[in-house]
Structures are given as structure tokens and as C-alpha cells.
Motif scaffolding. Structure first.
Motif, PDB file in Angstrom:
ATOM      1  N   VAL A 243       0.845  -1.190   0.000  1.00 32.98           N
ATOM      2  CA  VAL A 243       0.000   0.000   0.000  1.00 32.98           C
ATOM      3  C   VAL A 243       0.883   1.244   0.000  1.00 32.98           C
ATOM      4  CG1 VAL A 243      -1.693   1.345   1.324  1.00 32.98           C
ATOM      5  CG2 VAL A 243      -1.922  -1.150   1.147  1.00 32.98           C
ATOM      6  N   ILE A 244       0.564   2.205  -0.868  1.00 32.15           N
ATOM      7  CA  ILE A 244       1.300   3.459  -0.939  1.00 32.15           C
ATOM      8  C   ILE A 244       0.536   4.503  -0.122  1.00 32.15           C
ATOM      9  CG2 ILE A 244       2.204   5.277  -2.444  1.00 32.15           C
ATOM     10  CD1 ILE A 244       2.262   3.210  -4.716  1.00 32.15           C
ATOM     11  N   SER A 245       1.102   4.931   0.986  1.00 27.26           N
ATOM     12  CA  SER A 245       0.478   5.944   1.844  1.00 27.26           C
ATOM     13  C   SER A 245       0.959   7.317   1.391  1.00 27.26           C
ATOM     14  CB  SER A 245       0.839   5.713   3.312  1.00 27.26           C
ATOM     15  OG  SER A 245       0.394   4.439   3.743  1.00 27.26           O
ATOM     16  N   VAL A 246       0.020   8.154   0.954  1.00 28.11           N
ATOM     17  CA  VAL A 246       0.344   9.486   0.442  1.00 28.11           C
ATOM     18  C   VAL A 246      -0.041  10.518   1.493  1.00 28.11           C
ATOM     19  CG1 VAL A 246      -0.049  11.165  -1.396  1.00 28.11           C
ATOM     20  CG2 VAL A 246      -0.053   8.712  -1.927  1.00 28.11           C
ATOM     21  N   LEU A 247       0.959  11.140   2.102  1.00 30.33           N
ATOM     22  CA  LEU A 247       0.707  12.149   3.131  1.00 30.33           C
ATOM     23  C   LEU A 247       0.591  13.530   2.478  1.00 30.33           C
ATOM     24  CD1 LEU A 247       0.453  12.989   6.077  1.00 30.33           C
ATOM     25  CD2 LEU A 247       2.952  13.069   6.200  1.00 30.33           C
ATOM     26  N   ARG A 248      -0.598  14.102   2.528  1.00 30.20           N
ATOM     27  CA  ARG A 248      -0.853  15.403   1.901  1.00 30.20           C
ATOM     28  C   ARG A 248      -0.268  16.523   2.769  1.00 30.20           C
ATOM     29  NH1 ARG A 248      -7.112  15.784   0.686  1.00 30.20           N
ATOM     30  NH2 ARG A 248      -6.452  17.205  -0.972  1.00 30.20           N
ATOM     31  N   LEU A 249       0.665  17.276   2.188  1.00 29.92           N
ATOM     32  CA  LEU A 249       1.362  18.321   2.939  1.00 29.92           C
ATOM     33  C   LEU A 249       1.375  19.655   2.206  1.00 29.92           C
ATOM     34  CD1 LEU A 249       4.447  16.169   4.025  1.00 29.92           C
ATOM     35  CD2 LEU A 249       2.565  16.888   5.498  1.00 29.92           C
ATOM     36  N   THR A 250       0.421  19.843   1.298  1.00 33.12           N
ATOM     37  CA  THR A 250       0.442  21.052   0.473  1.00 33.12           C
ATOM     38  C   THR A 250       0.235  22.326   1.279  1.00 33.12           C
ATOM     39  OG1 THR A 250      -1.913  20.721  -0.002  1.00 33.12           O
ATOM     40  CG2 THR A 250      -0.336  19.858  -1.594  1.00 33.12           C
ATOM     41  N   ASP A 251      -0.341  22.215   2.474  1.00 34.15           N
ATOM     42  CA  ASP A 251      -0.621  23.414   3.265  1.00 34.15           C
ATOM     43  C   ASP A 251       0.374  23.633   4.398  1.00 34.15           C
ATOM     44  OD1 ASP A 251      -1.440  21.197   4.650  1.00 34.15           O
ATOM     45  OD2 ASP A 251      -3.239  22.124   5.481  1.00 34.15           O
ATOM     46  N   ILE A 252       1.520  22.924   4.391  1.00 35.19           N
ATOM     47  CA  ILE A 252       2.479  23.139   5.478  1.00 35.19           C
ATOM     48  C   ILE A 252       3.851  23.570   4.974  1.00 35.19           C
ATOM     49  CG2 ILE A 252       1.311  21.400   6.890  1.00 35.19           C
ATOM     50  CD1 ILE A 252       4.024  19.828   6.608  1.00 35.19           C
ATOM     51  N   GLN A 253       3.933  24.040   3.718  1.00 35.82           N
ATOM     52  CA  GLN A 253       5.223  24.488   3.215  1.00 35.82           C
ATOM     53  C   GLN A 253       5.762  25.667   4.012  1.00 35.82           C
ATOM     54  OE1 GLN A 253       5.903  24.657  -1.023  1.00 35.82           O
ATOM     55  NE2 GLN A 253       4.077  23.486  -1.445  1.00 35.82           N
ATOM     56  N   ASP A 254       4.862  26.454   4.595  1.00 35.41           N
ATOM     57  CA  ASP A 254       5.289  27.579   5.420  1.00 35.41           C
ATOM     58  C   ASP A 254       5.255  27.227   6.900  1.00 35.41           C
ATOM     59  OD1 ASP A 254       2.562  27.324   5.541  1.00 35.41           O
ATOM     60  OD2 ASP A 254       2.152  29.480   5.590  1.00 35.41           O
ATOM     61  N   LYS A 255       5.234  25.914   7.198  1.00 30.55           N
ATOM     62  CA  LYS A 255       5.212  25.444   8.583  1.00 30.55           C
ATOM     63  C   LYS A 255       6.302  24.397   8.799  1.00 30.55           C
ATOM     64  CE  LYS A 255       0.195  26.114   8.678  1.00 30.55           C
ATOM     65  NZ  LYS A 255      -1.128  25.462   8.787  1.00 30.55           N
ATOM     66  N   PRO A 256       7.557  24.774   8.591  1.00 31.21           N
ATOM     67  CA  PRO A 256       8.647  23.790   8.687  1.00 31.21           C
ATOM     68  C   PRO A 256       8.775  23.152  10.062  1.00 31.21           C
ATOM     69  CG  PRO A 256       9.520  26.029   8.591  1.00 31.21           C
ATOM     70  CD  PRO A 256       8.061  26.126   8.275  1.00 31.21           C
ATOM     71  N   LYS A 257       8.410  23.897  11.113  1.00 28.16           N
ATOM     72  CA  LYS A 257       8.514  23.344  12.466  1.00 28.16           C
ATOM     73  C   LYS A 257       7.597  22.132  12.618  1.00 28.16           C
ATOM     74  CE  LYS A 257      10.324  24.970  15.695  1.00 28.16           C
ATOM     75  NZ  LYS A 257      11.647  24.711  16.319  1.00 28.16           N
ATOM     76  N   LEU A 258       6.366  22.239  12.105  1.00 28.84           N
ATOM     77  CA  LEU A 258       5.424  21.126  12.192  1.00 28.84           C
ATOM     78  C   LEU A 258       5.909  19.949  11.353  1.00 28.84           C
ATOM     79  CD1 LEU A 258       2.733  19.910  13.068  1.00 28.84           C
ATOM     80  CD2 LEU A 258       1.655  21.038  11.120  1.00 28.84           C
ATOM     81  N   PHE A 259       6.439  20.227  10.159  1.00 28.38           N
ATOM     82  CA  PHE A 259       6.904  19.167   9.266  1.00 28.38           C
ATOM     83  C   PHE A 259       8.063  18.400   9.896  1.00 28.38           C
ATOM     84  CE2 PHE A 259       9.116  18.041   5.069  1.00 28.38           C
ATOM     85  CZ  PHE A 259       8.383  16.883   4.930  1.00 28.38           C
ATOM     86  N   SER A 260       9.060  19.131  10.409  1.00 26.49           N
ATOM     87  CA  SER A 260      10.218  18.458  11.005  1.00 26.49           C
ATOM     88  C   SER A 260       9.817  17.727  12.293  1.00 26.49           C
ATOM     89  CB  SER A 260      11.341  19.463  11.297  1.00 26.49           C
ATOM     90  OG  SER A 260      10.903  20.491  12.152  1.00 26.49           O
TER      91      SER A 260
END
Length: 507
Positions: A243-260
């Protein structure tokens, strides 16, 4: 032997595999594709991590798509970080195109349009299976590194976790942690100081500001229950495809703290949860981190150190990490040194700085008698890349300019209706998307603070009553004394003058 024959042997000898493998494409000599000179990646070395790099528009995302498809087809589950929002098309087959047929004819392999089993995930307000983790699962060390705290501040965080463990106060979300900060600097200050030493309010204030920063980037959505179980990333469908799990992150490019924060927690959880695999011949899970600079750019030294450690250790758990970015220099050198597979698309050299970066990028690849690496790097077309991987013995393969195969699935995003259909068919949505807000530190501390305040109020009232009682007693005593006849005589002015008059005569 002609140069073409020599090159054909160069590719086939360098990329031959005895075990199972994935075919990326065919080698190229100059602008010509060497049909059937196939560039293969052994499944057994996929957990040695990798890099996909190249300038914008050179085909990095399609390379990621190709790898994910072929891994899924081999039964290997995949997790994709979809930062740009263009990977959901994996759920639908390619419509095909004459140029695709032409490309595959040059490579020497047939083209077969297919769709793949995908799961849409989310850590923000976008639709999808909700990924969450509790504050307790992070632990004091990881949370302190994510928040980039000083040694003193990290010590306070450790005290908070210890106090909560000792007093059965679950730390689930950020409001629990904020409530603890309030407690140790106000109502619980004496209790904490007596057991753990004095805590500076300036330090707790600094920690609170870091928490607020994380909240502003969407941290309140990520921290909480129900916690996502990483085993759900390793599922296969009824046909044996990963199964390929696709994590949608299009709205966090300006939220690097949350991403990391999410990435580090995920890697730490995978490392802690998955058993040691050893040399099993195939990985358990492959994770693609698109726009990898978002992880590294805002990371503190402590956080980078944590990431580097995990990258070095996690492959023994059967996990492969693949970083996708524009330039290899976006990835720290200590991490770059751990990457066994490198797929380098074209780089641009418009400025002196670009030319310097190009030269450094070329030095990351093995020398070749067939290529001037730094020169060819600027000439690669869309869907072409320099490739080097680890062979079945763990030795880097020769550098190969490669005509990459086309994705078997749609090279475009799903429509909103198609996305909702995928989400509607998901079993994990039912498992994770109901918000749980059970009694935790916030509620329990609230009750404790109320109890402390009530007790303090009662104590203050008791002291006030005692004070009033003493005052009334004193006042009553004075009134009683004034009413006594003997006292009245002894304290009268006449009696006093008479006594002092007698004393005067005696003297």
C-alpha cells in the motif's frame, strides 16, 4: 570492441542482479539510448537509503512515482510526503501516450498502465486519515530537541514528564503541557520546588513561547489521540502489492517546524517499534521525503544530530529513507554519506554560485570513462538522470546516464471526487478520524488546582476568623476591665493624685 559495445557491457555488468530487482530504465551514451542495457536496483539494497535531486521541472517527482510504483508491485509498502500535491494520481492508471510508447521502445521494456493501492493521510486540516501522536510518546529528550531548548529548559521538561509519570497525569496534547507549565510556576510551585528544586519562571516562559510557536504552525492538530500506529504503514493489499500511503502536505510548506516535528517523531517511532531485520533480502517500508530541505533548513544542531543518528541506525530495521530535493547540498553531509542510491537530474548553472554547486554535486558521483559528469549534468533532458546504486554486494555501481521509464499510473492529481472516493473506502479513516479527548493532565490538574485554591481559600478564611476572634477577645477583655469597680478606683484620677501626693510627702 566498439565504444557502444563497451558501454553496453559497462551497464549490464554493473547493474546485473541475481535476486529480485526494480528496473529504472536504460543506459544512455551521449543522446542515444542503449536498448536493453538496463539499470536495475536490487531489492536487498533498497534499505540503504537514497537521494533524488535536480532542478525544478527536470522530473524528480516522476522518478519518485516510478520508484513507488515498482516497490508497491514488489510487495513493498511506501510512504510518500506529497508536499506539492501531485502524487495522488498513483490511484489511477496512466491514460497512455505515443511518447510513452516511444520511450519504452528505446528502453527495451513494455509499458503497462496500472493503478496502485493508496491511502491518503493528513497531519493538518486537509481530508485524509488523521496522523496524531501524544506528547508523552515524544518523551522529554525528543520534545526538547524539537523545541530547540537550552540545557536548563530541557531539565524543566524532564521534571514535567517525571512529575506526570509519578502522579498518573497523562500528557496527551499541547494544552496538557501548557497546563503543567502553569501549575509548576503557580499553584504547584512549592510542591515542585520541595521535591525537584526551584524552577525559574523565565525558563518556563521561554518554553511556553516555543510551544505557542508550534501551536501556530498547526501543532494542536498533530498532538493528541488516537495515536497513529506505524504498523499501519506496512500493509499490503489482497493482490500482494504494498500500500502506498500518500501524506498530503500542500498546506504546510510555510510550517517547517510542524513538518520536522512530524518527521522526527515518525522516524523515532518506526525505529523504536520495528524489530531488527538483518539481511532479509527486501525492506519492510520505504519512506520518500519530498522537499527535504524543509526538514533540514529550520532544524537546530540538536535536531540535525538526532536525524543523522536515526538515518544511520534505521536501515537495520528494514527501513529505507529517500530524500527528494533540488540540490544534494540541501542534505547535510553526514546524511548524504549514508545514501546508497543517487538519482541526479539536471542542474542549472546560471551564476558563479550555481557553477560552484554544480562542481560539488558532480563530486558526489563515481568517475566514469564515458562521461564528463559536471558537463553532462547541465545537458540532461526531462526524464533523464545520472544513476548510481549499490549492487547486491553493497558496492556502488558505475555511473549511468539513464533514460527513465514512464510512470504506470496517472502523471497528474486526482479530482476532488476521486480523492473523496479513496478516503471513503479507507478502513483507517474509521480507526483514526474520531477525535478522542479523554481525561488527561489538563483536566486532572484543573481539579488539583481548584482543590489547592479551595484549600487555600479555606485556610485564608480560617486565619481571618481567628484574627477576628482574637480581636473580639481583646476588645471584650478591655471592656471587662473597665467595668470592674476595683479597677475603676485604682485607675481613677483622685486615687492616683492621692498616691503621688503621699509619695511626694515621704520624699
Amino acid at each position: 570492441m566498439s565504444q557502444t559495445e563497451s558501454f553496453f557491457n559497462y551497464i549490464n555488468e554493473g547493474y546485473k542482479c541475481k535476486g529480485d530487482f526494480i528496473t529504472l530504465g536504460a543506459g544512455m551514451l551521449g543522446e542515444e539510448t542503449a536498448t536493453n542495457a538496463l539499470v536495475n536496483i536490487p531489492l536487498k539494497t533498497l534499505n540503504r537509503h537514497g537521494l533524488i535531486a535536480g532542478a525544478t521541472g527536470t522530473g524528480k517527482t516522476k522518478t519518485l512515482q516510478i520508484l513507488a510504483e515498482n516497490m508497491s508491485e514488489k510487495g513493498i509498502p511506501v510512504l510518500l510526503m506529497d508536499v506539492k500535491g501531485d502524487l495522488s494520481g498513483l490511484a489511477q492508471p496512466s491514460p497512455g501516450h505515443p511518447k510513452i510508447d516511444e520511450r519504452h521502445e528505446k528502453i527495451g521494456i513494455p509499458f503497462d498502465a496500472k493503478k496502485f493501492p493508496i491511502e491518503i493521510l493528513s497531519i493538518s486540516e486537509q481530508d485524509g486519515v488523521r496522523l496524531r501522536a501524544t506528547v508523552s510518546e515524544f518523551g522529554p529528550v525528543l520534545l526538547s530537541r524539537i523545541l530547540d531548548l537550552t540545557e536548563t529548559q530541557s531539565g524543566i521538561v524532564a521534571i514535567i514528564f517525571k512529575y506526570c509519570d509519578d502522579n498518573q497525569l497523562p500528557l496527551l496534547d499541547l494544552k496538557d503541557f501548557k497546563k503543567m507549565l502553569q501549575f509548576i510556576t503557580a499553584e504547584g510551585k512549592e510542591e515542585i520546588s520541595a521535591e525537584y528544586g526551584r524552577i525559574s519562571t523565565s525558563s518556563t516562559g521561554a518554553i511556553l513561547r516555543k510551544i505557542v510557536e508550534l501551536e501556530q504552525q498547526g501543532g494542536e492538530l498533530f498532538f493528541g489521540e488516537k495515536s497513529f500506529e506505524v504498523d499501519d504503514l506496512t500493509r499490503v493489499d489482497e493482490n500482494g502489492r504494498g500500500v502506498i500511503s500518500v501524506l498530503r502536505l500542500t498546506d504546510i510548506q510555510d510550517k517547517p517546524k510542524l513538518f520536522s516535528t512530524f518527521m522526527l517523531q515518525l522516524l523515532a517511532e518506526v525505529y523504536e517499534t520495528f524489530p531488527e531485520q538483518g539481511d532479509s533480502g527486501r525492506p519492510e517500508l520505504i519512506i520518500f521525503i519530498d522537499e527535504a530541505h524543509l526538514v533540514f533548513d529550520e532544524a537546530s544542531k540538536a535536531l540535525l544530530s538526532q536525524i543523522e543518528s536515526i538515518v544511520k541506525l534505521i536501515r537495520s530495521k528494514g527501513i529505507g529513507l529517500y530524500f527528494v530535493t533540488q540540490n544534494p547540498k540541501d542534505v547535510p553531509e553526514d546524511v548524504l554519506a549514508q545514501l546508497g542510491m543517487k538519482v541526479q537530474h539536471a542542474l542549472r548553472a546560471f551564476t558563479a554560485k550555481d557553477r560552484k554547486a554544480l562542481k560539488l554535486a558532480a563530486e558526489n558521483y563515481p568517475d566514469s570513462d564515458f562521461y564528463n559528469t559536471s558537463e553532462v549534468l547541465t545537458q540532461l533532458g526531462i526524464g533523464e538522470a545520472f544513476v548510481t546504486v549499490l549492487n547486491e554486494k553493497g558496492i556502488p555501481t558505475p555511473l549511468a546516464r539513464t533514460m527513465l521509464r514512464a510512470p504506470m499510473s496517472r502523471m497528474d492529481i486526482l479530482t476532488e471526487r476521486e480523492i473523496q472516493e479513496v478516503i471513503g473506502n479507507s478502513k483507517l479513516v474509521k480507526k483514526y478520524n474520531d477525535t478522542i479527548d479523554r481525561e488527561s493532565a489538563y483536566e486532572l490538574l484543573g481539579e488539583k488546582i481548584d482543590s489547592i485554591n479551595k484549600k487555600k481559600s479555606e485556610e485564608d478564611r480560617r486565619k481571618e476568623e481567628e484574627k477576628l476572634s482574637r480581636k473580639r477577645s481583646t476588645s471584650s477583655s478591655r471592656r471587662s476591665t473597665r467595668q470592674n469597680p476595683v479597677v475603676k478606683v485604682l485607675t481613677s484620677a483622685t486615687f492616683i493624685r492621692a498616691v503621688f501626693g503621699i509619695l511626694k510627702k515621704v520624699i
